[in-house]
Scaffold this active site. Structure first.
Site, short mmCIF file in Angstrom:
data_model
loop_
_atom_site.label_atom_id
_atom_site.label_comp_id
_atom_site.label_asym_id
_atom_site.label_seq_id
_atom_site.Cartn_x
_atom_site.Cartn_y
_atom_site.Cartn_z
N GLY B 46 42.60 13.16 5.25
CA GLY B 46 41.21 13.46 4.92
C GLY B 46 41.20 14.88 4.39
N GLU B 47 40.10 15.56 4.54
CA GLU B 47 40.09 16.98 4.16
C GLU B 47 40.19 17.81 5.44
OE1 GLU B 47 40.49 18.80 1.46
OE2 GLU B 47 40.98 16.83 0.64
N SER B 48 41.24 18.64 5.52
CA SER B 48 41.49 19.34 6.78
C SER B 48 40.35 20.31 7.12
CB SER B 48 42.82 20.07 6.74
OG SER B 48 42.81 21.10 5.78
N CYS B 78 49.17 14.11 6.84
CA CYS B 78 48.57 14.95 5.80
C CYS B 78 47.56 15.94 6.41
CB CYS B 78 47.95 14.08 4.72
SG CYS B 78 47.62 14.97 3.19
N ARG B 105 49.23 24.36 2.65
CA ARG B 105 48.28 23.36 2.13
C ARG B 105 48.42 23.21 0.62
NH1 ARG B 105 42.27 24.31 3.31
NH2 ARG B 105 42.22 22.37 2.12
N ILE B 135 49.54 12.84 -1.46
CA ILE B 135 48.26 13.09 -2.13
C ILE B 135 47.78 14.50 -1.83
CG2 ILE B 135 45.85 12.35 -2.27
CD1 ILE B 135 46.79 9.53 -1.62
N ARG B 136 47.78 15.35 -2.84
CA ARG B 136 47.40 16.77 -2.64
C ARG B 136 48.06 17.23 -1.33
NH1 ARG B 136 42.64 19.26 -4.41
NH2 ARG B 136 42.27 19.68 -2.23
N HIS B 171 51.54 9.58 3.43
CA HIS B 171 50.58 8.61 3.99
C HIS B 171 51.21 7.24 4.19
CE1 HIS B 171 47.06 11.19 3.56
NE2 HIS B 171 47.55 11.58 2.38
N GLU B 173 50.10 5.01 5.96
CA GLU B 173 48.99 4.05 6.11
C GLU B 173 48.50 3.50 4.77
OE1 GLU B 173 48.81 7.27 6.38
OE2 GLU B 173 46.91 8.05 5.60
#
Lengths: 298, 195
Positions: B46-48, B78, B105, B135-136, B171, B173
């Site tokens: 997600g977004e940390s 992530c 990050r 992903i990023r 990821h 998942e």
């Protein structure tokens, strides 16, 4: 992610970024200061645009991609993903956004369309696209062009949730209907929807879109965000609703909380207290056809 | 076996699906009280920054320190890795510090630079080739003593474990490859036996 072997759709890593944004709020911003307010409030991403939809509606004129310098300032200001809007069919604005390293392009009806018949070939890009849709056929046409995320359109800049609700119900109802059809009816259904048969068959079997489905266009309060999430949106976009309200930072935080705790009425009640004034709304049924943004897209 | 998935923001539903496929009961967690009775927890991608803000607002920082101290395993992917790390760079930000690694990050770049790869992992004593979607993604820049690398990509650890804390910069998942989730379920099973 659903098993999409054999379907020609966006890359898994691009659909994956949309998966990472689920349960989050993507906020429209026009400059670095607003982007910072959004990030501090807990936005999962920001959307760079020249003017928020409410101002586009008021001021008129041609609405274009955000100025390059503004996008760079926003990228400098925050660490969350930065999205930016390109005009429908304006693949050169999209090429510029790709060169800038924007994380997601919104090929958006909120901007003035550059092409009256065709959308961008989204497979031609190394970065993902999100596109608006009012119904299942429109959603599947965009997925077929390579969109990695769909957002229902609503009516941007209206502060009125009714169109967002209509479009979310139309997309999800359309999916439910497909799952009930026998195989011999799917080709005619594809013709009626104006959607690729492969995607129609896939959705009929899976009971979901092959990409995430978010909600946009008219969310102005924490309750609006909760409503769209309970209806089945997987995340929300908030445009004018934040920076056209009387206390953007507070409202942004409240909408973030509401989107996470969308099923918890106690939390929704608490975050809805002392928010100041919401943006003024528009009765969308009184808008002339030519003033609607949602009808742009083919 | 009941495993929670922190459902504040991110791809929690995909983790729940992977855990269910491994035979665990997956439970969405939005408040610390919902950690009660869980055998382990996944912190998803997600977004940390968003995750940390929501975690702080709801008192998850202390609750997860306690969850960890009780020997209940935690798996972060992530953003989940960033949240669990001892040190976070680019920019510096607070984190739970439950695994002794330093993480940078967005270290591969923006979405344009996101990528997929296959890498060699060693899980429960067996070598395995696993699919990795970055992903990023963050990069693990330092592994503390006591942290074991379980998989590498281009000479850098991308999957690591210290005691009951497992982290991945990619990821699992997003793929149909359940090897990493099976490994975590095994950690949870062993922790239950020990308790």
């Amino acid at each position: 992610m659903a098993d999409t072997d054999g379907l020609r759709i966006a890359d898994r890593k691009h659909i994956g970024l949309a998966e990472m944004l689920k349960g989050g709020v993507i906020m429209d911003v026009t400059n670095a200061e607003q982007a910072k307010v959004a990030e501090d409030a807990g936005a999962a991403a920001v959307m760079a645009l020249e003017r928020v939809p409410a101002d586009i509606r008021k001021e008129g004129g041609v609405a274009r991609m955000s100025p390059v310098r503004k996008i760079k300032e926003i990228q400098q200001a925050v660490t969350i993903p930065v999205m930016a809007k390109a005009r429908i069919g304006h693949f050169v604005e999209a090429q510029i956004l790709e060169a800038l390293g924007v994380d997601y392009i919104d090929e958006s009806e909120v901007l003035t369309p550059a092409d009256e018949a065709f959308h961008i070939d989204k497979f031609a890009f190394r970065i993902p696209f999100v596109c608006g849709a009012r119904d299942l056929g429109e959603a599947l046409r965009r997925v077929g062009e390579g969109a990695a995320m769909i957002r229902t359109k609503g009516e941007a800049g209206s502060g009125n949730i009714v169109e967002a609700v209509r479009h979310m119900r139309a997309v999800l109802g359309g999916i439910r209907r497909l799952t009930t059809l026998p195989p011999e009816e799917l080709m005619t259904e594809a013709k009626n929807l104006g959607a690729p048969i492969e995607l129609v068959r896939w959705v009929a079997k899976a009971g979901t879109l092959p990409v995430p489905n978010f909600s946009a266009g008219g969310i102005a309060t924490p309750a609006d965000a909760g409503l769209m999430m309970q209806l089945g949106a997987e995340a929300v976009f908030v445009g004018s609703g934040i920076f056209k309200s009387s206390d953007p930072a507070k409202r942004a935080k409240a909408i973030v909380q509401a989107t996470t705790h969308f099923k918890d009425a106690d939390v929704l009640a608490r975050v809805s207290e002392e928010l100041g004034e919401a943006m003024p709304g528009i009765e969308t049924s009184k808008l002339a056809e030519k003033d609607l943004l949602q009808t742009r897209g083919w | 076996m009941r495993i929670g998935v922190l459902a504040l923001q991110g791809d929690f539903a995909l983790h729940a699906r992977a855990l269910a496929r491994c035979g665990a009961e997956a439970v969405e967690v939005r408040k610390p009280a919902e950690l009660e009775g869980l055998d382990g927890l996944v912190i998803p991608g997600g977004e940390s920054t968003t995750l940390l803000k929501l975690m702080e607002a709801w008192g998850f920082v202390a609750a997860l320190a306690e969850f960890h101290a009780e020997g209940r395993p935690i798996f972060g992917t992530c953003a989940g890795l960033i949240v669990l790390a001892r040190e976070v760079e680019n920019p510096r930000q607070v984190s739970l510090g439950l695994i002794d690694v330093t993480v940078e990050r967005n270290a591969y770049g923006r979405q344009r630079e996101s990528f997929e790869a296959r890498g060699q992992a060693r899980l429960d004593g067996r070598p395995a080739t696993i699919e990795m979607v970055f992903i990023r993604a963050p990069r693990i820049r330092r592994l503390g003593p006591g942290v074991e690398s379980l998989a590498e990509l281009r000479g850098e650890s991308v999957l690591a474990r210290q005691g009951t804390v497992l982290v991945a910069s990619f990821h699992p998942e997003l793929t149909d490859d359940l090897a990493v989730h099976r490994h975590f379920c095994e950690l949870v099973r062993r922790a239950r036996v020990a308790a």
